[in-house]
Design a protein around this motif. Structure first.
Motif, PDB file in Angstrom:
ATOM      1  N   ALA A  20       0.826  -1.204   0.000  1.00  0.00           N
ATOM      2  CA  ALA A  20       0.000   0.000   0.000  1.00  0.00           C
ATOM      3  C   ALA A  20       0.865   1.260   0.000  1.00  0.00           C
ATOM      4  CB  ALA A  20      -0.926   0.002   1.215  1.00  0.00           C
ATOM      5  N   THR A  21       1.934   1.243   0.802  1.00  0.00           N
ATOM      6  CA  THR A  21       2.825   2.403   0.857  1.00  0.00           C
ATOM      7  C   THR A  21       3.535   2.609  -0.471  1.00  0.00           C
ATOM      8  OG1 THR A  21       3.182   1.971   3.210  1.00  0.00           O
ATOM      9  CG2 THR A  21       4.726   3.464   2.112  1.00  0.00           C
ATOM     10  N   ASP A  22       4.039   1.517  -1.045  1.00  0.00           N
ATOM     11  CA  ASP A  22       4.715   1.618  -2.336  1.00  0.00           C
ATOM     12  C   ASP A  22       3.781   2.161  -3.408  1.00  0.00           C
ATOM     13  OD1 ASP A  22       6.964   0.667  -1.200  1.00  0.00           O
ATOM     14  OD2 ASP A  22       6.871  -1.337  -2.072  1.00  0.00           O
ATOM     15  N   ILE A  26       4.320   5.660  -5.558  1.00  0.00           N
ATOM     16  CA  ILE A  26       4.409   5.605  -7.019  1.00  0.00           C
ATOM     17  C   ILE A  26       3.248   6.371  -7.657  1.00  0.00           C
ATOM     18  CG2 ILE A  26       4.256   4.050  -9.007  1.00  0.00           C
ATOM     19  CD1 ILE A  26       5.822   2.007  -7.413  1.00  0.00           C
ATOM     20  N   GLY A  27       2.050   6.209  -7.090  1.00  0.00           N
ATOM     21  CA  GLY A  27       0.889   6.933  -7.614  1.00  0.00           C
ATOM     22  C   GLY A  27       1.045   8.433  -7.493  1.00  0.00           C
ATOM     23  N   ALA A  28       1.585   8.904  -6.357  1.00  0.00           N
ATOM     24  CA  ALA A  28       1.790  10.343  -6.168  1.00  0.00           C
ATOM     25  C   ALA A  28       2.818  10.888  -7.156  1.00  0.00           C
ATOM     26  CB  ALA A  28       2.229  10.620  -4.733  1.00  0.00           C
ATOM     27  N   ILE A 278       7.982   5.593 -14.499  1.00  0.00           N
ATOM     28  CA  ILE A 278       6.975   6.591 -14.103  1.00  0.00           C
ATOM     29  C   ILE A 278       6.964   7.741 -15.105  1.00  0.00           C
ATOM     30  CG2 ILE A 278       6.405   8.315 -12.347  1.00  0.00           C
ATOM     31  CD1 ILE A 278       7.423   6.345 -10.245  1.00  0.00           C
ATOM     32  N   ASN A 279       8.141   8.213 -15.489  1.00  0.00           N
ATOM     33  CA  ASN A 279       8.217   9.312 -16.457  1.00  0.00           C
ATOM     34  C   ASN A 279       7.549   8.946 -17.776  1.00  0.00           C
ATOM     35  OD1 ASN A 279       9.638  10.825 -14.618  1.00  0.00           O
ATOM     36  ND2 ASN A 279      11.632  10.460 -15.526  1.00  0.00           N
ATOM     37  N   THR A 280       7.728   7.703 -18.218  1.00  0.00           N
ATOM     38  CA  THR A 280       7.174   7.294 -19.507  1.00  0.00           C
ATOM     39  C   THR A 280       5.673   7.060 -19.426  1.00  0.00           C
ATOM     40  OG1 THR A 280       9.300   6.208 -19.915  1.00  0.00           O
ATOM     41  CG2 THR A 280       7.515   5.731 -21.449  1.00  0.00           C
ATOM     42  N   ILE A 284       1.245   9.011 -21.126  1.00  0.00           N
ATOM     43  CA  ILE A 284      -0.152   8.628 -21.365  1.00  0.00           C
ATOM     44  C   ILE A 284      -1.085   9.494 -20.527  1.00  0.00           C
ATOM     45  CG2 ILE A 284      -1.794   6.723 -21.265  1.00  0.00           C
ATOM     46  CD1 ILE A 284       0.582   4.806 -21.487  1.00  0.00           C
ATOM     47  N   CYS A 285      -0.748   9.635 -19.255  1.00  0.00           N
ATOM     48  CA  CYS A 285      -1.608  10.428 -18.360  1.00  0.00           C
ATOM     49  C   CYS A 285      -1.686  11.887 -18.814  1.00  0.00           C
ATOM     50  CB  CYS A 285      -1.081  10.345 -16.930  1.00  0.00           C
ATOM     51  SG  CYS A 285      -1.031   8.678 -16.253  1.00  0.00           S
TER      52      CYS A 285
END
Length: 394
Positions: A20-22, A26-28, A278-280, A284-285
């Motif tokens: 959950a923490t990871d 990563i989501g943030a 994450i950068n890549t 998309i986002c």
């Protein structure tokens, strides 16, 4: 996708990992990364330009991050005396953090020089090669081992990012680039990849808290960005030191500060390869945000590049964990948290069943023999008791 993390951590952002923490970290980081381009667009004036000095945004963002990091260290020093030995650093530590600080400084400044020798589309396309460069440097500098599936995922990620950049090209001039531009791009790519690797290497060694490491790094960030601000001021003194700063520019400063802090957490907990993914994925986002907020279109070619990026993420985060060169996959049981459990190749199942059956039959036979011996001993005891009784009667 995750990479190697050191076993010892202290503090909330350095503490033991959980799924959950990871996922939250990563989501943030993905959210802030995806909002970077829309935030820059929001600060533009009606003509598409900037009424403020862009260098001041990065300088004050670095200054804000430094204030947060130093404030955290002072608070922990006062409230947790047991943490004080870890809140110390040597002169060597201080100078070591100048390396990633200077590398990122060089990358940002060389980008303007590179754009003078190539088209913006060519610049963005070549910049995507930093993805595979991060993987190569992670192996060479950090000693990280990547299996075949992980290498495939990195190549797919590079291909997906490059395909997205190519989708916006409309003519031959979009790919115009000179030899000088290629040389400068090579340095920029090495700086981009090397800066992440160097930061990860420094942050993941020892047991210093993350915020202490950030404080040292941001001292150099403030110094280099102040230098940029002074140079920019001398080049265009009419705008003043900051230009026209309003609420949206202040919001941008806070945003960049929070985004920088989130990236430092990613580099310490997961590493440079995870940051690259994450950068890549943020491509998309960002495209979806532009589509929903500014009505930008999404072409079929861009959709195929999104699919390629998703395939790369799936390979790296799911398939690569179970991949073994000899064809035998090892995975964790559901809910096992990454420990124990095996999933064997189908060809070994029949052999395992035979061995299991033989073991059961052997155990059953041993049990029967033990029961027979126990019964024999019981009968012998009864016989002895009867003989003793006869002797007593006589």
């Amino acid at each position: 996708p995750t990479s190697h993390r050191p076993p010892d951590r202290s503090g909330s952002m350095d503490g033991p990992a959980s799924k959950a923490t990871d996922a939250a970290f990563i989501g943030a980081a993905l959210l802030f990364n995806s909002l970077t381009a829309p935030m820059v667009k929001a600060t533009q004036n009606s003509e598409g330009g900037y009424s403020y000095r862009k260098e001041c945004i990065y300088f004050f963002a670095e200054l804000l991050k430094l204030g947060v990091a130093v404030g955290w260290c002072v608070w922990k020093w006062q409230t947790e005396p047991s943490l004080r030995p870890k809140l110390r650093f040597s002169q060597r530590d201080f100078w070591q953090y100048s390396i990633p600080g200077f590398v990122f400084f060089a990358q940002n400044n060389l980008s303007f020089l590179a754009l003078q020798h190539m088209a913006p589309a060519a610049f963005q396309l070549l910049l995507n090669t930093r993805i595979i460069s991060v993987a190569i440097l992670a192996v060479m500098v950090l000693g990280k081992k990547l299996n075949t599936v992980e290498w495939m995922s990195m190549w797919l990620l590079t291909n997906g990012a490059a395909a997205y950049q190519l989708s916006d090209c409309s003519g031959d001039n979009d790919m115009k680039v000179s030899f000088e531009g290629l040389m400068i791009m090579f340095i920029i790519i090495m700086c981009a990849a090397g800066g992440n690797i160097a930061t990860q290497k420094l942050m993941q060694k020892g047991d210093q808290p993350l915020m202490l490491q950030n404080a040292i790094l941001y001292v150099w960030g403030v110094a280099f960005n102040l230098f940029n601000l002074v140079v920019s001021m001398r080049g265009n003194p009419d705008m003043g030191w900051v230009g026209q700063v309003e609420g949206i520019q202040v919001t941008s400063i806070v945003f960049n500060a929070v985004y920088g802090l989130s990236i430092s957490i990613i580099l310490k907990r997961f590493g440079a390869i995870t940051r690259t993914f994450i950068n890549t994925v943020a491509i998309i986002c960002t495209a979806l945000i532009d589509y929903s907020m500014w009505g930008d279109s999404i072409t079929y070619l861009q959709m195929t590049s999104f699919a390629t990026i998703f395939c790369a993420v799936f390979l790296n985060s799911i398939i690569a964990k179970d991949y073994k060169p000899d064809g035998v996959a090892v995975s964790s049981p559901v809910g096992g948290g990454g420990g124990g459990g095996e999933r064997r190749a189908p060809g070994n199942l029949s052999h395992e069943r035979i061995e299991s059956g033989m073991t059961l039959r052997s155990d059953s036979k041993k049990k029967q023999m033990a029961d027979a011996e126990a019964n024999q001993r019981s009968n012998d005891t009864d016989t002895l008791l009867e003989k003793a009784k006869k002797i007593l009667d006589e």
